[in-house]
Write an enzyme that holds these catalytic residues in place. Structure first.
Site, PDB file in Angstrom:
ATOM      1  N   GLU A  22      21.204   3.191   8.827  1.00  0.00           N
ATOM      2  CA  GLU A  22      20.577   2.028   9.045  1.00  0.00           C
ATOM      3  C   GLU A  22      19.629   2.065  10.043  1.00  0.00           C
ATOM      4  O   GLU A  22      19.608   2.666  10.991  1.00  0.00           O
ATOM      5  CB  GLU A  22      21.744   1.188  10.012  1.00  0.00           C
ATOM      6  CG  GLU A  22      23.177   1.008   8.920  1.00  0.00           C
ATOM      7  CD  GLU A  22      22.685   0.036   7.872  1.00  0.00           C
ATOM      8  OE1 GLU A  22      21.670  -0.806   7.966  1.00  0.00           O
ATOM      9  OE2 GLU A  22      23.577   0.307   6.773  1.00  0.00           O
ATOM     10  N   CYS A  33      17.691  -3.914  16.609  1.00  0.00           N
ATOM     11  CA  CYS A  33      17.316  -3.699  15.278  1.00  0.00           C
ATOM     12  C   CYS A  33      16.840  -4.872  14.447  1.00  0.00           C
ATOM     13  O   CYS A  33      16.438  -5.125  13.323  1.00  0.00           O
ATOM     14  CB  CYS A  33      18.217  -2.800  14.322  1.00  0.00           C
ATOM     15  SG  CYS A  33      20.108  -3.428  14.543  1.00  0.00           S
TER      16      CYS A  33
HETATM   17  P1  NAP Z   1      15.844   8.020  16.568  1.00  0.00           P
HETATM   18  O1  NAP Z   1      14.820   8.669  17.376  1.00  0.00           O
HETATM   19  O2  NAP Z   1      15.669   7.881  15.026  1.00  0.00           O
HETATM   20  O3  NAP Z   1      17.106   9.008  16.764  1.00  0.00           O
HETATM   21  C1  NAP Z   1      18.533   8.562  16.356  1.00  0.00           C
HETATM   22  C2  NAP Z   1      19.241   9.841  16.296  1.00  0.00           C
HETATM   23  O4  NAP Z   1      18.723  10.604  15.202  1.00  0.00           O
HETATM   24  C3  NAP Z   1      18.926  10.924  17.534  1.00  0.00           C
HETATM   25  O5  NAP Z   1      20.385  11.632  17.773  1.00  0.00           O
HETATM   26  C4  NAP Z   1      18.145  11.840  16.808  1.00  0.00           C
HETATM   27  O6  NAP Z   1      18.201  13.051  17.623  1.00  0.00           O
HETATM   28  C5  NAP Z   1      18.273  11.845  15.359  1.00  0.00           C
HETATM   29  N1  NAP Z   1      17.137  12.435  14.698  1.00  0.00           N
HETATM   30  C6  NAP Z   1      15.834  11.688  14.678  1.00  0.00           C
HETATM   31  N2  NAP Z   1      15.039  12.361  13.886  1.00  0.00           N
HETATM   32  C7  NAP Z   1      15.875  13.289  13.236  1.00  0.00           C
HETATM   33  C8  NAP Z   1      15.454  14.125  12.386  1.00  0.00           C
HETATM   34  N3  NAP Z   1      14.254  14.301  11.796  1.00  0.00           N
HETATM   35  N4  NAP Z   1      16.306  15.460  11.983  1.00  0.00           N
HETATM   36  C9  NAP Z   1      17.499  15.190  12.389  1.00  0.00           C
HETATM   37  N5  NAP Z   1      18.016  14.276  13.719  1.00  0.00           N
HETATM   38  C10 NAP Z   1      17.204  13.522  13.917  1.00  0.00           C
HETATM   39  O7  NAP Z   1      16.226   6.460  16.855  1.00  0.00           O
HETATM   40  P2  NAP Z   1      16.410   6.002  18.615  1.00  0.00           P
HETATM   41  O8  NAP Z   1      15.164   5.784  18.872  1.00  0.00           O
HETATM   42  O9  NAP Z   1      17.490   6.509  18.988  1.00  0.00           O
HETATM   43  O10 NAP Z   1      17.066   4.261  17.949  1.00  0.00           O
HETATM   44  C11 NAP Z   1      16.027   3.285  17.936  1.00  0.00           C
HETATM   45  C12 NAP Z   1      15.759   2.725  16.385  1.00  0.00           C
HETATM   46  O11 NAP Z   1      17.060   2.590  15.756  1.00  0.00           O
HETATM   47  C13 NAP Z   1      14.758   1.493  16.188  1.00  0.00           C
HETATM   48  O12 NAP Z   1      13.975   1.943  15.031  1.00  0.00           O
HETATM   49  C14 NAP Z   1      15.868   0.507  15.675  1.00  0.00           C
HETATM   50  O13 NAP Z   1      15.466  -0.416  15.358  1.00  0.00           O
HETATM   51  C15 NAP Z   1      16.957   1.414  15.080  1.00  0.00           C
HETATM   52  N6  NAP Z   1      18.133   0.509  15.062  1.00  0.00           N
HETATM   53  C16 NAP Z   1      18.979   0.169  13.628  1.00  0.00           C
HETATM   54  C17 NAP Z   1      20.093  -0.455  13.757  1.00  0.00           C
HETATM   55  C18 NAP Z   1      20.640  -0.990  12.559  1.00  0.00           C
HETATM   56  O14 NAP Z   1      21.711  -1.180  12.354  1.00  0.00           O
HETATM   57  N7  NAP Z   1      19.932  -0.919  11.696  1.00  0.00           N
HETATM   58  C19 NAP Z   1      20.823  -0.519  14.958  1.00  0.00           C
HETATM   59  C20 NAP Z   1      20.347  -0.178  16.132  1.00  0.00           C
HETATM   60  C21 NAP Z   1      19.185   0.669  16.143  1.00  0.00           C
HETATM   61  P3  NAP Z   1      17.158  13.778  18.601  1.00  0.00           P
HETATM   62  O15 NAP Z   1      16.956  12.499  19.594  1.00  0.00           O
HETATM   63  O16 NAP Z   1      17.805  14.710  19.373  1.00  0.00           O
HETATM   64  O17 NAP Z   1      15.879  13.956  18.061  1.00  0.00           O
END
Ligand code: NAP
Length: 527
Positions: A264, A301
């Protein structure tokens, strides 16, 4: 108590050398605890334990799984102030939000407990034999949903409880009968460890196998990558950015045995503002949207990042009221210096695109890590051509697109990427005139809202939280509500299997009293 260690099954472990801390964005200081990133050996051990645990956990009765889920909820509540204070110190979010999110998390756990206690979710389907059928006798075939195996769950930065350690993905996976390994989010590792301790206490109190749950710390992507590649892992749940979700999806599909990744991801949640509504209630809508765009510093989100209207006096007035209202709102703290850094970078990128104009930006002094809310506007044809403007700016930011006419509006909407939500602000009488636009938005989203705001996701069975790519990697599933359980199961058929060897759900006497589709008729009756 926070130790900074990983939970490998029910054992605390800190074998690795890489350490990190979490950050208090309000005080602009590092928090006191040091966290140990999981080592390769610890990851391997957690996966092997989960794989062993699956052999018994998949067969545990609905009543016992319900007890496990309800006890997790009780143990989370028992963490009381320590959990709330840790959450606040790791996010900068206020106490009310922390308690509200805890309530939602507890509610999700109890809803899944109720679902599995009742048992009908397995969609038992039975077609009895007709051995006299000619020319070929019909065999007895019985189908139900069964768990996939050990799964990995990645939480997002902006929901440390509801989309994290014991969040919706974990609750749904446990309900399905899948052991869970959490890749803890580095920004709220302390909150994660506390919730992990609650899950492990609940597992021990309710007799669940060791390894049904593990919590692995990490400050970079390596731990997640090793987990997703591991052959014993059978599915992945992810909430976060499009970049992260897509990277994990690609990794999972490149495995010798590809596995599903239910990601998501980000969304800009377009809002269609129709002219009569803009004329009659533009002011009220503008005030409501100023609050929605800045809610939680825009860190949702479902934040409305795009408002599409038709050029004219009413839209000009709407933009002017929205701009006046938004700067009256006090800026709030973002989750982490990295999050505000990304907000500033993505906002600057949007503002540097040709034809984009700022109509309002908070220009007073702000404390450190507080985001300045911003409204921009752009012509329809400029927006249509420049896909850089279609990207999420995660934070209190929104762009108003001014279309020449309904045709331009329809082309813009049809050309958008997939979204979690779409909103239509309209007077009832004008809807039919804009049918093509409304049809177009329905094709791009998972949930459509009439005269409301997209923020505030109700947790209920009818909620669809997931949309066409890139909002989700698989729009057939939801991240919210009981139907999220379907991510973690597969249909399985028994043919000509002796009644006493079948699972209880499929036996003739229907001992669990569940609802089943028997020879095409939905019934709770025995056969
Ligand atoms: P993120 O930077 O993508 O991180 C999420 C998790 O994924 C972290 O634990 C991160 O680990 C890991 N991760 C990221 N890239 C990775 C990769 N290439 N390989 C392996 N692991 C990876 O997201 P965020 O900043 O925490 O959250 C904000 C985003 O979430 C916004 O875009 C928001 O819209 C979205 N969101 C969506 C929903 C929905 O239901 N659709 C709900 C809430 C939030 P590390 O930090 O250790 O790299």
């Amino acid at each position: 108590m926070i130790t900074g260690k990983n939970y490998i099954g029910n054992q605390l472990s800190a074998a690795g050398n890489t350490t990190y801390t979490t950050y208090n964005p309000k005080l602009n200081i590092e928090n006191e605890h040091t966290f140990f990133e999981a080592s390769e050996e610890e990851i391997e051990k957690a996966v092997c334990l989960a794989s062993e645990a699956f052999k018994t956990f998949k067969k545990i009765s609905g009543a016992k799984k319900a007890a496990f889920l309800n006890t997790i909820a009780d143990e989370i509540l028992a963490l009381d102030h320590l959990l709330i204070q840790t959450y606040i110190s790791e996010t900068g979010l206020p106490e009310g939000r922390a308690k509200g999110e805890r309530g939602r998390t507890i509610g999700q756990l109890r809803t899944f407990a109720d679902l599995v206690a009742k048992g009908s979710w397995v969609e038992a389907t039975i077609d009895t034999a007709d051995l006299d059928r000619t020319p070929i006798p019909k065999q007895d075939i019985r189908k139900m949903l069964v768990p996939l195996g050990p799964v990995v769950v990645f939480g997002a930065s902006n929901f440390p409880l509801a989309y994290a350690t014991a969040g919706g993905d974990t609750a749904a996976a446990f309900a399905a009968g899948c052991p869970v390994i959490i890749k803890s989010h580095p920004m709220h590792a302390g909150t994660g460890e506390l919730v992990a301790s609650a899950i492990n206490k609940a597992a021990q109190k309710t007799g669940m196998p060791n390894g049904v749950f593990s919590n692995l710390n990490s400050a970079g992507i390596e731990v997640g990558v090793q987990l997703v590649k591991h052959p014993k892992i059978k599915a992945v749940g992810f909430t976060g950015s499009i970049r992260g979700g897509r990277a994990l999806f690609d990794l999972a599909s490149q495995r010798p045995e590809p596995i599903p990744v239910f990601a998501e991801m980000g969304s800009i949640n377009p809002v269609i503002l129709l002219p009569e509504a803009a004329k009659n209630k533009g002011e009220t809508i503008a005030k409501t949207y100023a609050a929605s765009i800045t809610l939680g510093s825009g860190q949702f989100c479902t934040n409305p990042g795009l408002i599409i209207g038709i050029k004219g006096e009413a839209l000009d007035h709407f933009i002017s009221v929205l701009s006046n209202e938004i700067v009256k709102i006090e800026p709030s703290c973002m989750l982490h210096p990295n999050i505000i850094g990304n907000y500033e970078r993505n906002k600057t990128n949007a503002l540097q695109q040709s034809g984009v104009n700022i109509t309002a930006e908070y220009d007073g002094d702000v404390p450190v890590n507080h985001a300045r809310q911003t409204i921009t506007k752009v012509e329809g044809k400029t927006f249509f051509k420049n896909t850089n403007l279609h990207q999420e700016v995660f934070g209190p930011f929104s762009m108003v697109v001014q279309c020449e006419n309904v045709r331009e509006m329809e082309s813009i909407v049809s050309n958008l990427e997939g979204q979690l939500t779409g909103t239509v602000i309209a007077e009832n009488e004008e809807v039919s005139e804009y049918n093509a636009v409304i049809e177009a938005i329905q094709n791009r989203v998972g949930r459509i809202i009439f005269n409301g705001v997209p923020t505030g996701v109700e947790v209920c069975p009818a909620m669809q939280h997931g949309g066409p790519y890139p909002a989700s990697t698989d729009s057939r599933f939801t991240a919210v509500g009981i139907h999220a359980i379907k991510r973690w199961v597969r249909p399985f058929s028994y043919q000509s299997w002796p009644d006493n060897l079948l699972p209880e759900e499929l036996r003739n006497e229907n001992p669990l009293g569940i609802s089943r589709l028997v020879n095409g008729v939905q019934t709770k009756e025995p056969i």
